[in-house]
Design an enzyme around this catalytic site. Structure first.
Site, PDB file in Angstrom:
ATOM      1  CB  SER A 140      71.776   7.597   2.536  1.00  0.00           C
ATOM      2  OG  SER A 140      71.395   6.918   1.103  1.00  0.00           O
ATOM      3  N   GLY A 152      64.021   9.917  -8.218  1.00  0.00           N
ATOM      4  CA  GLY A 152      63.330   8.833  -8.569  1.00  0.00           C
ATOM      5  C   GLY A 152      63.194   7.901  -7.798  1.00  0.00           C
TER       6      GLY A 152
END
Length: 180
Positions: A90, A21
């Site tokens: 990341s 999300g």
């Protein structure tokens, strides 16, 4: 609408596996901050990758290089009074810590959703491919994702609305003195 200029910007770093999300929150947060009069830029990892270096792979080294480029862009924006919203998987803590040190004013937001919810969403069809064995090392499935240990904000997108998530981030930015 009155334009509010920040002397110094800051970076909101949204991290989480595919389908968690991040992009939805980035768009909602940017909209709210713009409505408040701030200059905002979204640095979406997928868009940057497709635009600048579409042939770059997904090895650890390639991901780290991609992350370092995004970190540099966020640093420049923040330095010039812009709120940079980074939406990037990341997966490695070390890279996120490097981003925090390099950029300075920084809010790490862990965008969480249970695996079954991410599989159900599967906006890019990656989980289906991973489950069929067509791709290996999907971050958060059979690939590494190092969860943040002490993010400033953690949201569970399976239980919260994007509006609620954006409000939490804005509240944290105020608590940290990044927003008046």
């Amino acid at each position: 609408m009155e334009q509010r200029n920040l002397e110094k910007g800051f970076t909101v770093w949204l991290t989480g596996p595919s389908g968690a999300g991040k992009t939805t929150l980035a768009v909602k947060l940017a909209k709210k901050l713009r409505e408040m009069g701030y200059r905002v830029e979204i640095l979406d990892g997928d868009t940057i990758r497709k635009t600048l270096y579409p042939e770059l792979g997904f090895s650890k080294e390639a991901r780290e290089m991609h992350n370092r480029i995004v970190i540099h862009m966020a640093k420049l924006l923040s330095k010039n009074g812009v709120i940079a919203i980074v939406s990037l998987i990341s997966p490695y803590r070390a890279v996120r810590e490097y981003a925090r040190k390099e950029i300075g004013d920084f809010i790490e937001v862990y965008v969480y959703a249970p695996l079954e919810v991410r599989i159900q969403r599967d906006p890019k069809g990656l989980y289906k491919k991973a489950m069929r064995g067509e791709i290996k090392g999907l971050t958060g499935y059979d690939g590494v994702y190092e969860e943040p240990e002490n993010p400033e904000v953690k949201v569970d997108s399976s239980k919260m609305t994007p509006e609620e998530e954006a409000e939490l981030v804005i509240q944290k930015a105020k608590e940290l003195g990044y927003l008046p």
